[in-house]
Design an enzyme around this catalytic site. Sequence first.
Site, short mmCIF file in Angstrom:
data_model
loop_
_atom_site.label_atom_id
_atom_site.label_comp_id
_atom_site.label_asym_id
_atom_site.label_seq_id
_atom_site.Cartn_x
_atom_site.Cartn_y
_atom_site.Cartn_z
N HIS A 100 -7.83 24.86 14.19
CA HIS A 100 -6.95 23.72 14.47
C HIS A 100 -6.10 23.55 13.21
O HIS A 100 -6.57 23.82 12.10
CB HIS A 100 -7.71 22.40 14.62
N ASP A 103 -7.95 21.73 10.59
CA ASP A 103 -9.04 22.42 9.86
C ASP A 103 -8.50 23.09 8.61
O ASP A 103 -9.26 23.40 7.69
CB ASP A 103 -9.67 23.54 10.70
#
Length: 438
Positions: A100, A103
């Site tokens: 993501h 992240d």
Amino acid sequence: MSLFEKLPQIKYEGPKSKNPLAFKYYDAERVIHGKKMKDHLKFAMAWWHNLSATGADMFGPGTADKSFGAEPGTMEHAKAKVDAGFEFMKKLGIEYFCFHDADLVPEGKDLAETNARLDEITDYIKSKMAGTNIKCLWGTANLFSNPRYMNGAGSSNSLDVYCHAAATIKKAIECTVKLGGTGYVFWGGREGYETLLNTDMKFEQENIASLMHMAVDYARSIGFTGDFYIEPKPKEPMKHQYDFDAATSIAFLRQYGLDKDFKLNIEANHATLAGHTFEHDLRVAAINGMLGSVDANQGDDMLGWDTDQFPSNVYSTTLAMLEILRAGGLTGGLNFDAKNRRPSYTYEDMFEGFILGMDSFALGLIKAVALIEDGRIDEFVKERYASFDSDLGKKIRDGEASLTELSDIAIKKGIAPLPGSGRQEYLESVINEVLFQG
Ligand code: XUL
Ligand code: CO
């Protein structure tokens, strides 16, 4: 600096090995069913669980130290995670990762700052990828953690949030394309509702579809040729999520004309939360030509939530691999959307989680191939429908029969005899035999 210096390169040692830091079944180069194991099983590391999650839950903080020598929340830490991730993947022979946007970097004070950080970290990741076999499987945008997404992103009641989500998706697609990702995922964790009393379901679903269309148009315009994926999940965090399961997601994609660009990313623990088996949702996706990728994990039969455990259940991985092989393989891969249990907090546990998952799928592959070669299950299914091999059966299959014609035939016969036995117990014993004998 090596973070995992105490941990060895993980090698295949075979089923007799007792070495916890070795593969017993995953033999990357072994050719089975016409392909190398590593090509059947394109394993990916999930950036969020492996490099970010510390085991924090509602009742207490994390137990695992994922600082990797840097201060969490800084760009230095973001880079330390890249270093850790690449060392980890190399040591395990994992050739793919999924991420993501959130992240990769801590969110900045505004979109411009966040985007600049994403540019910096993707440059760094690209430099780490150079000269390795490591590739990006798919990317996605986190449209669920920040409070602004409390009512969803595409389904939000707020136009400002909807636009912010559009900007976030645009950037996440750019990052995915820059890293050579072959997929882009939409997981609609907050695309759903808590109560119909405040919800216009049709309006929300139309808006989600519009956002997806805009994403497809933009991605294609910058050269993305891969697949988009919806990742179905029935609930958690929302009480009711629109992408409930494979069948619901396929209907949505078809209704809004997105089915040519999208496939599904089926997650085991999401299928079971929907009241299905993992293999059920794989089958539904496959027979609709929409089996794209897999989030490989497992839930806990006793718990009603997404526990995201590393797969250990070989019965399940066998039946899953059977579906995947019958479908001709995945266009995506097997992403370990899985995390260690909270008391398994060491670096060694991180390795052992992946070894468990990789070996469980490798053994599942070996056993699925054995079931196909054994042939009894396929043969039984073929026989079960054999009455349709008749001229009349063919006519029905070709859509050329009429209700009156069938009715006349049935009336002439007077009564339909019982169909043959389903022999479920016999078939289950065949599976046990193949799994546990030799
Ligand atoms: C949450 C989940 C996500 C998606 C990506 O249950 O599975 O991590 O895989 O957003
Ligand atoms: Co997932």
